[in-house]
Write a protein that holds these residues in place. Sequence first.
Motif, PDB file in Angstrom:
ATOM      1  N   VAL A   1       0.851  -1.210   0.000  1.00 26.14           N
ATOM      2  CA  VAL A   1       0.000   0.000   0.000  1.00 26.14           C
ATOM      3  C   VAL A   1       0.879   1.250   0.000  1.00 26.14           C
ATOM      4  CG1 VAL A   1      -1.619   1.346   1.420  1.00 26.14           C
ATOM      5  CG2 VAL A   1      -1.977  -1.114   1.108  1.00 26.14           C
ATOM      6  N   ASP A   2       1.853   1.300   0.919  1.00 21.72           N
ATOM      7  CA  ASP A   2       2.687   2.510   1.053  1.00 21.72           C
ATOM      8  C   ASP A   2       3.434   2.819  -0.241  1.00 21.72           C
ATOM      9  OD1 ASP A   2       1.808   2.622   3.629  1.00 21.72           O
ATOM     10  OD2 ASP A   2       3.631   1.820   4.537  1.00 21.72           O
ATOM     11  N   GLY A   3       3.924   1.786  -0.896  1.00 28.72           N
ATOM     12  CA  GLY A   3       4.655   1.984  -2.151  1.00 28.72           C
ATOM     13  C   GLY A   3       3.764   2.623  -3.208  1.00 28.72           C
ATOM     14  N   ASN A   4       2.527   2.142  -3.306  1.00 26.32           N
ATOM     15  CA  ASN A   4       1.592   2.681  -4.301  1.00 26.32           C
ATOM     16  C   ASN A   4       1.208   4.123  -3.980  1.00 26.32           C
ATOM     17  OD1 ASN A   4       0.394   0.655  -6.405  1.00 26.32           O
ATOM     18  ND2 ASN A   4       0.870  -0.534  -4.578  1.00 26.32           N
ATOM     19  N   VAL A   5       0.958   4.373  -2.689  1.00 29.17           N
ATOM     20  CA  VAL A   5       0.541   5.710  -2.259  1.00 29.17           C
ATOM     21  C   VAL A   5       1.651   6.732  -2.555  1.00 29.17           C
ATOM     22  CG1 VAL A   5       0.183   7.038  -0.146  1.00 29.17           C
ATOM     23  CG2 VAL A   5      -1.134   4.955  -0.533  1.00 29.17           C
ATOM     24  N   LYS A   6       2.883   6.345  -2.254  1.00 25.83           N
ATOM     25  CA  LYS A   6       4.011   7.262  -2.518  1.00 25.83           C
ATOM     26  C   LYS A   6       4.127   7.530  -4.012  1.00 25.83           C
ATOM     27  CE  LYS A   6       6.935   6.558   1.468  1.00 25.83           C
ATOM     28  NZ  LYS A   6       6.773   5.180   1.974  1.00 25.83           N
ATOM     29  N   GLY A   7       3.817   6.512  -4.811  1.00 26.20           N
ATOM     30  CA  GLY A   7       3.861   6.670  -6.269  1.00 26.20           C
ATOM     31  C   GLY A   7       2.927   7.782  -6.736  1.00 26.20           C
ATOM     32  N   ILE A   8       1.746   7.884  -6.110  1.00 28.18           N
ATOM     33  CA  ILE A   8       0.799   8.934  -6.531  1.00 28.18           C
ATOM     34  C   ILE A   8       1.312  10.313  -6.105  1.00 28.18           C
ATOM     35  CG2 ILE A   8      -1.582   9.761  -6.412  1.00 28.18           C
ATOM     36  CD1 ILE A   8      -2.385   6.931  -5.780  1.00 28.18           C
ATOM     37  N   GLU A   9       1.862  10.390  -4.897  1.00 29.90           N
ATOM     38  CA  GLU A   9       2.435  11.684  -4.466  1.00 29.90           C
ATOM     39  C   GLU A   9       3.498  12.134  -5.465  1.00 29.90           C
ATOM     40  OE1 GLU A   9       3.700  12.515  -0.423  1.00 29.90           O
ATOM     41  OE2 GLU A   9       2.413  10.888   0.262  1.00 29.90           O
ATOM     42  N   PHE A  10       4.310  11.185  -5.916  1.00 31.69           N
ATOM     43  CA  PHE A  10       5.358  11.500  -6.891  1.00 31.69           C
ATOM     44  C   PHE A  10       4.731  12.010  -8.194  1.00 31.69           C
ATOM     45  CE2 PHE A  10       7.608   9.949 -10.659  1.00 31.69           C
ATOM     46  CZ  PHE A  10       8.793  10.676 -10.555  1.00 31.69           C
ATOM     47  N   LEU A  11       3.667  11.324  -8.641  1.00 32.09           N
ATOM     48  CA  LEU A  11       3.019  11.730  -9.898  1.00 32.09           C
ATOM     49  C   LEU A  11       2.369  13.107  -9.768  1.00 32.09           C
ATOM     50  CD1 LEU A  11       1.401   8.355 -11.028  1.00 32.09           C
ATOM     51  CD2 LEU A  11       3.373   9.509 -12.038  1.00 32.09           C
ATOM     52  N   PHE A  12       1.828  13.412  -8.595  1.00 32.73           N
ATOM     53  CA  PHE A  12       1.253  14.751  -8.373  1.00 32.73           C
ATOM     54  C   PHE A  12       2.344  15.809  -8.530  1.00 32.73           C
ATOM     55  CE2 PHE A  12      -3.040  14.594  -5.897  1.00 32.73           C
ATOM     56  CZ  PHE A  12      -3.573  13.828  -6.892  1.00 32.73           C
ATOM     57  N   LYS A  13       3.486  15.553  -7.895  1.00 36.78           N
ATOM     58  CA  LYS A  13       4.578  16.543  -7.975  1.00 36.78           C
ATOM     59  C   LYS A  13       5.047  16.678  -9.420  1.00 36.78           C
ATOM     60  CE  LYS A  13       6.259  16.429  -3.298  1.00 36.78           C
ATOM     61  NZ  LYS A  13       6.584  15.269  -2.476  1.00 36.78           N
ATOM     62  N   LYS A  14       5.234  15.534 -10.063  1.00 35.77           N
ATOM     63  CA  LYS A  14       5.739  15.539 -11.442  1.00 35.77           C
ATOM     64  C   LYS A  14       4.802  16.315 -12.378  1.00 35.77           C
ATOM     65  CE  LYS A  14       6.723  12.339 -15.152  1.00 35.77           C
ATOM     66  NZ  LYS A  14       6.466  11.013 -15.626  1.00 35.77           N
ATOM     67  N   ASN A  15       3.491  16.164 -12.153  1.00 34.19           N
ATOM     68  CA  ASN A  15       2.517  16.795 -13.054  1.00 34.19           C
ATOM     69  C   ASN A  15       1.982  18.129 -12.518  1.00 34.19           C
ATOM     70  OD1 ASN A  15       1.914  14.808 -15.386  1.00 34.19           O
ATOM     71  ND2 ASN A  15       1.990  13.499 -13.571  1.00 34.19           N
ATOM     72  N   LYS A  16       2.576  18.573 -11.401  1.00 34.58           N
ATOM     73  CA  LYS A  16       2.209  19.877 -10.797  1.00 34.58           C
ATOM     74  C   LYS A  16       0.733  19.937 -10.370  1.00 34.58           C
ATOM     75  CE  LYS A  16       5.900  22.572 -12.879  1.00 34.58           C
ATOM     76  NZ  LYS A  16       6.670  21.416 -13.317  1.00 34.58           N
ATOM     77  N   VAL A  17       0.278  18.879  -9.752  1.00 36.60           N
ATOM     78  CA  VAL A  17      -1.057  18.877  -9.139  1.00 36.60           C
ATOM     79  C   VAL A  17      -0.866  19.197  -7.664  1.00 36.60           C
ATOM     80  CG1 VAL A  17      -3.059  17.456  -8.513  1.00 36.60           C
ATOM     81  CG2 VAL A  17      -1.939  17.110 -10.730  1.00 36.60           C
ATOM     82  N   ASP A  18      -1.584  20.186  -7.142  1.00 37.82           N
ATOM     83  CA  ASP A  18      -1.490  20.516  -5.710  1.00 37.82           C
ATOM     84  C   ASP A  18      -2.376  19.570  -4.904  1.00 37.82           C
ATOM     85  OD1 ASP A  18       0.165  22.582  -6.306  1.00 37.82           O
ATOM     86  OD2 ASP A  18      -1.365  24.157  -6.089  1.00 37.82           O
ATOM     87  N   TRP A  19      -1.811  18.960  -3.887  1.00 40.74           N
ATOM     88  CA  TRP A  19      -2.623  18.180  -2.940  1.00 40.74           C
ATOM     89  C   TRP A  19      -3.034  19.118  -1.816  1.00 40.74           C
ATOM     90  CZ3 TRP A  19      -0.485  13.514   0.433  1.00 40.74           C
ATOM     91  CH2 TRP A  19      -1.499  13.089   1.294  1.00 40.74           C
TER      92      TRP A  19
END
Length: 408
Positions: free
Chosen positions: A92-110
């Motif tokens: 789970v943690d690995g997948n969740v971190k992957g999305i945080e990375f994709l947000f940063k990469k694509n400039k989506v603000d969480w």
Amino acid sequence: MADYDLIFIGGGPGGYVGAIRAAQLGLKVACVEGRDALGGTCLNVGCIPSKALLHASEMVHEAEGNFATMGIIAKSVSVDVPKMLAYKQGVVDGNVKGIEFLFKKNKVDWLKGWGRITAKGEVTVDGTAHKAKNIVIATGSEPSPLKGVEVDQERVVDSTGALELKAVPKNLVIIGAGVIGLELGSVWGRLGAKVTVIEFLDQITPGQDGEVAKQFQRILTKQGFTFIMGAAVSGVEKLKTKLKVGYALRKDDSKHEIDADVVLVATGRRPFTKGLGLEEAGVALDDKGRVKTDARWRSNVEGVYAIGDVIDGPMLAHKAEDEGMAVAEVIAGRHGHVNYGVIPGVIYTAPEVSSVGATEEQLKAEGKATRSASSASWATVAPRRISPPKASSSCWPTRKPTASSART
Ligand SMILES: Cc1cc2nc3c(=O)[nH]c(=O)nc-3n(C[C@H](O)[C@H](O)[C@H](O)COP(=O)(O)OP(=O)(O)OC[C@H]3O[C@@H](n4cnc5c(N)ncnc54)[C@H](O)[C@@H]3O)c2cc1C
């Protein structure tokens, strides 16, 4: 305060996939998520953890039942439940971190916190208001409660609690023979629990093709499942050392009881819209509490859209993802489309059961001509036996299930 072209409320497969797609299309995007982690139900307490445990428990079955047949001689297999849960959490943690990375990469603000629509084009998150030309409600779903049964996530659990049991229960009673109940029943059954499923209807996996459901029930029964069909659960009594599940058979209204160590309430899910301010915003819901949308995911309020489990349709991660992609395209002024006729469904038991499109029963009910062919392979699938593990402590495979796909 910040100004956005688009704010998604909810960071599950609908919200996070849609947010990334919208950012890729050049929009300024934010995604509000109240959990401590992105990924929604699917990554945190749904698809991913359940598939990790299904994978791990399948390995137990293989080691116990099939290794020797294949000439693999291992000393006895044992199960370390806390370690298995840690393996699941790692996935789970690995997948969740992957999305945080994709947000940063694509400039989506969480935007971290719980969001509420507070005015036209305004979402307030923990006291801070953010402006958005468009808002997409992607707040997903939650387990439906069952009258007379109080979930404590220790002895009486919903799907979230069933992913966190600290030990293998001796007797696990599952209320509801849907996909989630049968998958989690398979996990704990393979690890040694005696699994009894109580279902209100006369068929398991409601909505499934009747013939498939019949054969599926037969196979699960051979694996050690006990089914009590056509039964309405009236309540669960919590005694010191055990639980007593009361139920009545619909055919003659006779009353019965069955003992359990753990009860899993798996009677379905309902849309989650609590605290969103939809009533004040004038967003219309249907009779099941889902946000009403048109063919382009627009609600009745201009600039407010909805996707995923919170609207009509199957509660599936890939359906939410497709809608997330499509609504992003629509808002960006392009053409977004989801073909609802070909959304596949899979039950990750062994054997797996998959389906796509309408069932024979549905077509017949619509008066359409059908032709059916029986699949002999169903009858010849070797039934897998569930046998309890023998002792405790072991090490576990490191192969991880595929991540829920964020399309980059
Ligand atoms: C045990 C289990 C197993 C499953 N297995 C599968 C499977 O194998 N395959 C499959 O396709 N589907 C599976 N599903 C279903 C799948 O998880 C859902 O269909 C999918 O997660 C729906 O995505 P969503 O984006 O609509 O909502 P969700 O994933 O529910 O995400 C919504 C998010 O919105 C957040 N939120 C809600 N309100 C607010 C608010 N006001 N402010 C901020 N955040 C908010 C929530 O915290 C949540 O994180 C499973 C579900 C369960 C429970």
